[in-house]
Design a protein around this motif. Structure first.
Motif, short mmCIF file in Angstrom:
data_model
loop_
_atom_site.label_atom_id
_atom_site.label_comp_id
_atom_site.label_asym_id
_atom_site.label_seq_id
_atom_site.Cartn_x
_atom_site.Cartn_y
_atom_site.Cartn_z
N UNK A 152 0.84 -1.20 0.00
CA UNK A 152 0.00 0.00 0.00
C UNK A 152 0.87 1.25 0.00
N UNK A 153 1.95 1.21 0.82
CA UNK A 153 2.82 2.38 0.92
C UNK A 153 3.41 2.68 -0.46
N UNK A 158 3.78 5.23 -5.85
CA UNK A 158 3.94 5.03 -7.29
C UNK A 158 2.76 5.61 -8.07
N UNK A 159 1.71 5.97 -7.34
CA UNK A 159 0.55 6.52 -8.01
C UNK A 159 -0.32 5.43 -8.63
N UNK A 160 -0.30 4.23 -8.01
CA UNK A 160 -1.12 3.12 -8.50
C UNK A 160 -2.28 2.93 -7.52
N UNK A 161 -3.53 2.78 -8.01
CA UNK A 161 -4.65 2.63 -7.07
C UNK A 161 -4.48 1.39 -6.18
N UNK A 162 -4.93 1.50 -4.91
CA UNK A 162 -4.75 0.36 -3.98
C UNK A 162 -5.50 -0.88 -4.45
N UNK A 205 1.60 4.08 -17.76
CA UNK A 205 1.52 5.06 -16.67
C UNK A 205 2.56 6.18 -16.86
N UNK A 206 3.74 5.81 -17.35
CA UNK A 206 4.79 6.82 -17.60
C UNK A 206 4.27 7.83 -18.65
N UNK A 207 3.64 7.31 -19.70
CA UNK A 207 3.10 8.22 -20.72
C UNK A 207 2.07 9.16 -20.10
N UNK A 208 1.19 8.58 -19.26
CA UNK A 208 0.16 9.44 -18.63
C UNK A 208 0.80 10.53 -17.78
N UNK A 209 1.84 10.15 -16.99
CA UNK A 209 2.46 11.12 -16.08
C UNK A 209 3.25 12.17 -16.87
N UNK A 210 3.72 11.79 -18.05
CA UNK A 210 4.44 12.79 -18.85
C UNK A 210 3.44 13.84 -19.35
N UNK A 211 2.22 13.41 -19.61
CA UNK A 211 1.21 14.37 -20.07
C UNK A 211 0.62 15.16 -18.91
N UNK A 214 2.30 14.54 -11.61
CA UNK A 214 1.66 14.54 -10.29
C UNK A 214 2.72 14.37 -9.21
N UNK A 215 2.28 14.42 -7.93
CA UNK A 215 3.26 14.32 -6.84
C UNK A 215 3.41 12.84 -6.45
#
Ligand code: HEM
Length: 413
Positions: A152-153, A158-162, A205-211, A214-215
């Protein structure tokens, strides 16, 4: 335990890995730099020799990936990996000076400030997990606490849903199993499928974060730059994410579970810790010393050299056995015993040392302190449930973790 004939010792066999401590002791006494018969592999078991090796990357390289991912002999496995991304050397298997470029980037991502800021979140996760079983009399502590807590931590970071926990666990297990190299053909095929699935998930996910930055850690890895200001390539970023996942999950789970067993087996030490909760930091170091979830790591000799009087030819592989060094009696007297107030416990090698010192050490320490404190504060009268605790470990030559842990307890609050 009887001494073994070293000429017949099969050090990496599942049997020795399951119960290695008498072998470590014998090697330290008789052959501290022990050459595996008929192989260019040396097993290093004394504390000072291990330190010397891991602090000298010029003589002892971390470029050992050939041992981890040489193409499988199974064509089906290779065909599956061909559908994924190539492996590139970033952290664990990269040497200075290139290693420093990647390490600087992830050091920023794992800044002390970020980790300290996570303590409250980790406490909340521990509390929520305990709430789910606190009114029972016994619990599968491994699967209902030790496994999910670090996942969970890291999933949050990593920005992945639990809700993706089973996926993260599956990918992390597959990577650890591949690293451990004791998987049979069927398991290797499954590992390959899981690892390629992991790569495609995080590449998206990397592509999404490049667009949409987020923190979180993936976003930082996706958007921070190296070299002359370029972004990481997908294989570079995926390699780092995979290392963070494997290095961070199995090991933290193993230390929480192993710590609980040690406290059950040493009731006087458990009482001491309950009476003096301020000992938690030193207790955690002592648990890390005794458990040493990353039991060892590889190095490769870059030149003909000598350690402790033993000649080691260029190209030889060295297994630096942290778990043995951590029980070296010359550094830790009574090294097989748990002492929650041992004054030099934090000299242990459980996180390695030097250039490759564990990136997640501060996070792991925080997780362990929070997890054990929460369990001690909310439950008492711990016992191992009979018939459900073989106290065996998953077969792996690099990582050691319990396969089961069911405890009985009384609720405090
Ligand atoms: C109790 C928990 C942990 C233990 C025992 C542990 C152990 C280690 C050890 C021994 C090394 C050094 C390997 C070497 O010298 O070749 C290492 C490196 C590493 N660890 Fe950990 N680790 C733990 C938790 C974590 C966590 C929570 C993370 C990340 C979230 C993490 C990420 C890494 C990474 C990325 C490296 C490679 C660093 C480099 O090569 O520069 N570890 N870990």
């Amino acid at each position: 335990m009887s001494r073994v004939e070293l000429a017949d010792l099969d050090f990496f066999s599942p049997e020795v890995q399951e119960c290695p401590f008498h072998v470590y002791r014998q090697l330290q006494d008789e052959a501290p730099i022990w050459q595996v018969p008929n192989a260019n592999v040396f097993v290093v078991t004394r504390y000072n020799d291990i330190r010397e090796i891991i602090r000298d990357p010029a003589r002892f390289s971390s470029s050992f990936s050939a041992l981890l991912n040489t193409g499988s002999t199974n064509e089906e496995v290779n065909a599956i990996y061909a559908e994924g991304y190539e492996m590139v050397e970033t952290l664990l298997t990269q040497d200075p000076p290139r290693h420093r470029v990647y390490r600087n980037l992830v050091n920023k991502v794992f800044s002390n400030k970020r980790i300290e800021g996570m303590r409250g979140d980790i406490e909340a996760i521990a509390g929520e997990l305990i709430d789910l079983w606190i009114n029972d009399d016994e619990v599968d502590l491994l699967n209902r606490f030790c496994v999910p807590l670090p996942i969970y931590v890291i999933a949050d970071q990593l920005g992945v849903p639990r809700s993706e926990l089973p996926l993260i666990k599956k990918w992390s297990d597959a990577s650890a199993s591949r690293l451990g190299r004791l998987a049979d053909d069927k398991q290797q095929i499954q590992n390959a499928k899981d690892i390629v699935e992991f790569q495609h998930y995080f590449a998206d996910l990397i592509d999404q974060m490049r667009g949409n930055p987020q923190d979180n850690i993936i976003s930082d890895l996706a958007n921070n730059t190296i070299d002359d200001g370029r972004l990481l390539t997908k294989p570079e970023a995926l390699g780092m994410i995979q290392q963070i996942l494997v290095a961070g999950n199995e090991t933290s789970t193993a230390s929480i579970a192993g710590g609980v067993v040690l406290l059950i087996q040493n009731p006087d030490q458990q009482v001491k810790l309950r009476e003096q909760p301020e000992l938690i930091s030193s207790a955690v170091e002592e648990i890390l010393r005794l458990e040493t979830p990353t039991t060892g790591m590889w190095r490769r000799a870059t030149q003909d050299t000598e350690i402790d009087g033993v000649e080691v030819p260029e190209g030889s592989f060295l297994m630096v056995r942290f778990a043995a060094g951590n029980r070296d009696e010359s550094v830790f007297p009574g090294g097989g015993e748990l002492k929650v107030d041992r004054d030099n416990a934090d000299n242990h090698l459980a996180f390695g040392q030097g250039a490759h010192f564990c990136l997640g050490a501060q996070l792991a320490r925080t997780e362990l302190q929070v997890a054990l404190t929460a369990l001690l504060q909310r439950t008492d009268n711990w016992g191992l449930v009979s018939g459900k605790n073989p106290l065996t470990h998953s077969p792996n030559v690099l990582l050691r973790g319990l396969t089961d842990l069911h405890i009985s307890f009384d609720k405090i609050r």
